[in-house]
Design an enzyme around this catalytic site. Sequence first.
Site, PDB file in Angstrom:
ATOM      1  N   SER A   1      16.684  14.646  -0.213  1.00 48.45           N
ATOM      2  CA  SER A   1      15.860  13.492  -0.559  1.00 48.45           C
ATOM      3  C   SER A   1      16.438  12.208   0.051  1.00 48.45           C
ATOM      4  O   SER A   1      16.534  12.122   1.262  1.00 48.45           O
ATOM      5  CB  SER A   1      15.731  13.427  -2.083  1.00 48.45           C
ATOM      6  OG  SER A   1      14.550  12.755  -2.404  1.00 48.45           O
TER       7      SER A   1
ATOM      8  N   LYS B   1      17.347  11.635   4.073  1.00 43.43           N
ATOM      9  CA  LYS B   1      17.044  10.516   4.984  1.00 43.43           C
ATOM     10  C   LYS B   1      18.350  10.077   5.655  1.00 43.43           C
ATOM     11  O   LYS B   1      18.405   9.813   6.858  1.00 43.43           O
ATOM     12  CB  LYS B   1      16.465   9.325   4.206  1.00 43.43           C
ATOM     13  CG  LYS B   1      15.245   9.617   3.327  1.00 43.43           C
ATOM     14  CD  LYS B   1      14.777   8.368   2.579  1.00 43.43           C
ATOM     15  CE  LYS B   1      14.090   8.617   1.237  1.00 43.43           C
ATOM     16  NZ  LYS B   1      12.843   9.300   1.194  1.00 43.43           N
TER      17      LYS B   1
ATOM     18  N   TRP C   1       5.100  14.454  -2.946  1.00 37.30           N
ATOM     19  CA  TRP C   1       5.617  13.099  -2.706  1.00 37.30           C
ATOM     20  C   TRP C   1       6.410  13.038  -1.382  1.00 37.30           C
ATOM     21  O   TRP C   1       6.387  12.048  -0.678  1.00 37.30           O
ATOM     22  CB  TRP C   1       6.504  12.703  -3.900  1.00 37.30           C
ATOM     23  CG  TRP C   1       6.982  11.298  -3.955  1.00 37.30           C
ATOM     24  CD1 TRP C   1       8.290  10.883  -3.938  1.00 37.30           C
ATOM     25  CD2 TRP C   1       6.198  10.093  -4.093  1.00 37.30           C
ATOM     26  NE1 TRP C   1       8.358   9.516  -4.057  1.00 37.30           N
ATOM     27  CE2 TRP C   1       7.096   9.011  -4.155  1.00 37.30           C
ATOM     28  CE3 TRP C   1       4.815   9.853  -4.166  1.00 37.30           C
ATOM     29  CZ2 TRP C   1       6.662   7.688  -4.283  1.00 37.30           C
ATOM     30  CZ3 TRP C   1       4.388   8.529  -4.296  1.00 37.30           C
ATOM     31  CH2 TRP C   1       5.315   7.468  -4.348  1.00 37.30           C
TER      32      TRP C   1
ATOM     33  N   HIS D   1      10.712  19.523  -6.130  1.00 36.58           N
ATOM     34  CA  HIS D   1      11.687  18.680  -5.425  1.00 36.58           C
ATOM     35  C   HIS D   1      13.101  18.944  -5.953  1.00 36.58           C
ATOM     36  O   HIS D   1      13.430  18.581  -7.076  1.00 36.58           O
ATOM     37  CB  HIS D   1      11.285  17.222  -5.693  1.00 36.58           C
ATOM     38  CG  HIS D   1      12.083  16.219  -4.943  1.00 36.58           C
ATOM     39  ND1 HIS D   1      12.035  16.092  -3.571  1.00 36.58           N
ATOM     40  CD2 HIS D   1      12.929  15.257  -5.377  1.00 36.58           C
ATOM     41  CE1 HIS D   1      12.812  15.096  -3.200  1.00 36.58           C
ATOM     42  NE2 HIS D   1      13.381  14.576  -4.273  1.00 36.58           N
TER      43      HIS D   1
HETATM   44  C1  GTR Z   1      12.201   9.024  -5.007  1.00 41.04           C
HETATM   45  C2  GTR Z   1      11.882   8.326  -3.718  1.00 41.04           C
HETATM   46  C3  GTR Z   1      11.968   9.304  -2.604  1.00 41.04           C
HETATM   47  C4  GTR Z   1      13.212  10.169  -2.670  1.00 41.04           C
HETATM   48  C5  GTR Z   1      13.629  10.516  -4.072  1.00 41.04           C
HETATM   49  C6  GTR Z   1      15.052  11.094  -4.204  1.00 41.04           C
HETATM   50  O1  GTR Z   1      12.033   8.269  -6.127  1.00 41.04           O
HETATM   51  O2  GTR Z   1      10.610   7.778  -3.816  1.00 41.04           O
HETATM   52  O3  GTR Z   1      11.840   8.639  -1.367  1.00 41.04           O
HETATM   53  O4  GTR Z   1      14.249   9.600  -1.975  1.00 41.04           O
HETATM   54  O5  GTR Z   1      13.542   9.460  -4.938  1.00 41.04           O
HETATM   55  O6  GTR Z   1      15.996  10.645  -3.568  1.00 41.04           O
HETATM   56  O7  GTR Z   1      15.187  12.019  -5.012  1.00 41.04           O
END
Ligand code: GTR
Length: 380
Positions: free
Chosen positions: A218, A222, A309, A360
């Site tokens: 996540s 990035k 997402w 996720h």
């Molecule tokens: C979320 C965010 C994502 C992702 C995520 C994470 O809230 O919108 O871009 O980075 O967190 O890191 O689990």
Amino acid sequence: MSPMSSAHHNNTDYNDLPNPFITLAGEHILSASDWLEKRRPELLELFRKHIYGRAPLDKPGSLRFSIQKEMRGALGGIADIQQINILFDGRGERGCIQLLLVTPRAALHPIPCFLLINNRGKESIEPGDIRSTPFLPLERILARGYAAAAFDVADVDPDEHDGFHNGVHGIFDPPDLPRPPDAWGTIAAWAWGASRVMDYLETDPRLAHDCIAVLGHSRGGKTALWCGAQDERFALAISNESGCTGAALARGATGETIRQINEAFPHWFCSAYRRYNDRPDLLPVDQHLLLALMAPRRVYVASAQADAWADPKNEFLACVYASPVYRLFGLQGLESYEMPAVHQPLHAGYIGYHLRAGEHDLTVYDWERFMDYTDRHWNV
Ligand code: GTR
């Protein structure tokens, strides 16, 4: 551009993706050497200027390492564990990244290694109570002959918007305000931290320095991609469900948008990125070019089916549109431009991909596939 005919998409936005092979000046890139000499530096600069921001320094002259803890025969006898302090100074302040390094006792040297950018809390990588978790399944990693390294993002920069006073921003940024629109954000700071960890890993003679992957989930994914794009010492960057401003194309996004990410996390990127909140079409880059910056090294993108997402479709399409750059090197990027079914990994090419069932998360399933991929390509 139209690198492929078989990917399924109806969205005309994809036709407007920035072309990997045309420079800002309109020059056509026709060879791998031109890509490396001209287009690669230009793209790195565009990502710095418009998205992640510019780190004010690379390796600090003050960088030094000190082994804090050593435990032999840990995890039921299978592991040696070290905690290493990675120290640096700036403006009178000191920074310290605490690195956890876990190596398999039974390994043949040199040992390939996964560096995890940990965003699950520092306590989860404390050597004293270290254990295998799905997020960092040490026992599986060691059993398969790999070393695991991990640092916590908070050591580099706490994940909060405090006006860039804490973490490495406070240590290295010039004190004068206002910050320039391309000043580095928190994702760039974490990527910088992962490179400082690589500075240490390179000094450990037990490790296979040409087989070190940087991996994150996540926001950590990035970071892994931006780190790998810049730091050519990493043979592989692995993005687990990195989504918006990670592996997912911004154009035609069906998950998180640039506006949503900038509003929820105003400290992650440079302030210039806000110009594109509602206009991803104006960005001079898109995320397929971030993946392409790994060429001719390897990159692996993992998506989860229920993680809308993070936009699995646009994560996959970024891999598709990065593939022509690998072709310029005479290499296969993705092995197929058809989005695979769940649990049908694409492992043959220099771009690896899988779609996992479920939500996720970073899971043992994901790790096992990453290791299948490196087993296949690293000759370990
Ligand atoms: C979320 C965010 C994502 C992702 C995520 C994470 O809230 O919108 O871009 O980075 O967190 O890191 O689990």
